[in-house]
Design a protein around this motif. Structure first.
Motif, PDB file in Angstrom:
ATOM      1  N   ALA A   1      34.932  35.360  42.233  1.00 33.50           N
ATOM      2  CA  ALA A   1      35.777  35.800  43.356  1.00 33.50           C
ATOM      3  C   ALA A   1      36.272  37.219  43.093  1.00 33.50           C
ATOM      4  CB  ALA A   1      36.947  34.841  43.541  1.00 33.50           C
ATOM      5  N   GLU A   2      36.631  37.487  41.859  1.00 29.14           N
ATOM      6  CA  GLU A   2      37.095  38.835  41.505  1.00 29.14           C
ATOM      7  C   GLU A   2      35.938  39.833  41.638  1.00 29.14           C
ATOM      8  OE1 GLU A   2      38.711  39.091  37.572  1.00 29.14           O
ATOM      9  OE2 GLU A   2      39.264  41.201  37.837  1.00 29.14           O
ATOM     10  N   GLN A   3      34.788  39.437  41.099  1.00 30.48           N
ATOM     11  CA  GLN A   3      33.574  40.273  41.156  1.00 30.48           C
ATOM     12  C   GLN A   3      33.199  40.604  42.600  1.00 30.48           C
ATOM     13  OE1 GLN A   3      30.422  38.690  38.438  1.00 30.48           O
ATOM     14  NE2 GLN A   3      29.128  38.626  40.227  1.00 30.48           N
ATOM     15  N   GLU A   4      33.444  39.655  43.507  1.00 29.09           N
ATOM     16  CA  GLU A   4      33.087  39.822  44.924  1.00 29.09           C
ATOM     17  C   GLU A   4      34.168  40.535  45.726  1.00 29.09           C
ATOM     18  OE1 GLU A   4      30.221  38.735  46.708  1.00 29.09           O
ATOM     19  OE2 GLU A   4      29.343  38.547  44.725  1.00 29.09           O
ATOM     20  N   GLY A   5      35.274  40.885  45.048  1.00 31.89           N
ATOM     21  CA  GLY A   5      36.348  41.609  45.719  1.00 31.89           C
ATOM     22  C   GLY A   5      37.185  40.743  46.655  1.00 31.89           C
ATOM     23  N   LEU A   6      37.253  39.436  46.377  1.00 34.50           N
ATOM     24  CA  LEU A   6      37.996  38.539  47.258  1.00 34.50           C
ATOM     25  C   LEU A   6      39.496  38.529  46.943  1.00 34.50           C
ATOM     26  CD1 LEU A   6      35.550  35.490  47.418  1.00 34.50           C
ATOM     27  CD2 LEU A   6      35.854  37.306  49.109  1.00 34.50           C
ATOM     28  N   GLY A   7      39.882  39.148  45.837  1.00 31.23           N
ATOM     29  CA  GLY A   7      41.295  39.156  45.451  1.00 31.23           C
ATOM     30  C   GLY A   7      41.775  37.725  45.261  1.00 31.23           C
ATOM     31  N   ASP A   8      42.955  37.417  45.843  1.00 31.85           N
ATOM     32  CA  ASP A   8      43.467  36.040  45.723  1.00 31.85           C
ATOM     33  C   ASP A   8      43.250  35.270  47.023  1.00 31.85           C
ATOM     34  OD1 ASP A   8      45.281  37.235  47.379  1.00 31.85           O
ATOM     35  OD2 ASP A   8      47.052  36.698  46.227  1.00 31.85           O
ATOM     36  N   LYS A   9      42.328  35.755  47.862  1.00 35.01           N
ATOM     37  CA  LYS A   9      42.117  35.114  49.168  1.00 35.01           C
ATOM     38  C   LYS A   9      40.742  34.451  49.232  1.00 35.01           C
ATOM     39  CE  LYS A   9      43.214  39.108  50.979  1.00 35.01           C
ATOM     40  NZ  LYS A   9      43.868  39.664  49.795  1.00 35.01           N
ATOM     41  N   PHE A  10      40.655  33.288  48.644  1.00 34.49           N
ATOM     42  CA  PHE A  10      39.388  32.552  48.718  1.00 34.49           C
ATOM     43  C   PHE A  10      39.691  31.060  48.623  1.00 34.49           C
ATOM     44  CE2 PHE A  10      40.140  33.481  44.248  1.00 34.49           C
ATOM     45  CZ  PHE A  10      39.814  32.306  43.592  1.00 34.49           C
ATOM     46  N   ARG A  11      38.696  30.251  48.988  1.00 34.49           N
ATOM     47  CA  ARG A  11      38.839  28.793  48.934  1.00 34.49           C
ATOM     48  C   ARG A  11      37.697  28.218  48.105  1.00 34.49           C
ATOM     49  NH1 ARG A  11      39.641  26.256  54.631  1.00 34.49           N
ATOM     50  NH2 ARG A  11      41.748  27.039  54.231  1.00 34.49           N
ATOM     51  N   LEU A  12      38.030  27.200  47.298  1.00 30.85           N
ATOM     52  CA  LEU A  12      37.004  26.439  46.577  1.00 30.85           C
ATOM     53  C   LEU A  12      36.897  25.077  47.241  1.00 30.85           C
ATOM     54  CD1 LEU A  12      37.677  26.956  42.757  1.00 30.85           C
ATOM     55  CD2 LEU A  12      36.142  28.207  44.275  1.00 30.85           C
TER      56      LEU A  12
END
Ligand code: AMP
Length: 114
Positions: free
Chosen positions: A73-84
């Protein structure tokens, strides 16, 4: 059993995938029918069919999958805005019976999911 799934084939290098990360325990690749601008699947190399098939022996592996999802998620630039998401079983929408974590991000995410 799950060794024969498409994800088992991808893990063994026998089927193509757009791989974004790999290590000794797991790999991650882009979902071929993305549900969001970023949609990546993280799978263990070990063929565990569903989350409910995991045992105490898999404890460290399951932790590794989640920490790897963080890294991606960090590598993809999603910051803290993602869902698993883990769909467990056919009734919950699982269609490939090789354990996988969906990393979904890049757009606003509503709750609850459908
Ligand atoms: P699930 O419904 O939770 O089992 O998720 C399976 C996911 O795998 C779906 O989002 C599909 O779009 C995706 N998928 C199926 N086959 C492939 C493939 N060969 N490469 C990448 N993604 C795939």
């Amino acid at each position: 059993m799950s060794e024969d799934t498409i994800f088992g084939k991808i893990a063994r290098g026998e089927a193509p995938a757009n791989i974004v990360y790999e290590d000794d325990l797991c790999l991650a690749f882009r979902d071929m029918y993305p549900a969001a601008p970023t949609h990546i699947l993280v799978i263990p190399r070990k063929p565990i069919p569903r989350l409910c098939d995991a045992t105490a022996e898999d404890q460290a592996l399951l932790g590794h999958l989640m920490l790897t999802a963080n890294k991606i998620a960090e590598q993809e630039g999603l910051g803290d805005k993602f869902r698993l998401v883990i769909n467990n079983g056919e009734g919950a929408g699982q269609s490939v019976f090789h354990l996988h974590l969906h990393i979904i991000g890049g757009r606003p995410l509503k709750w609850p999911p459908g």
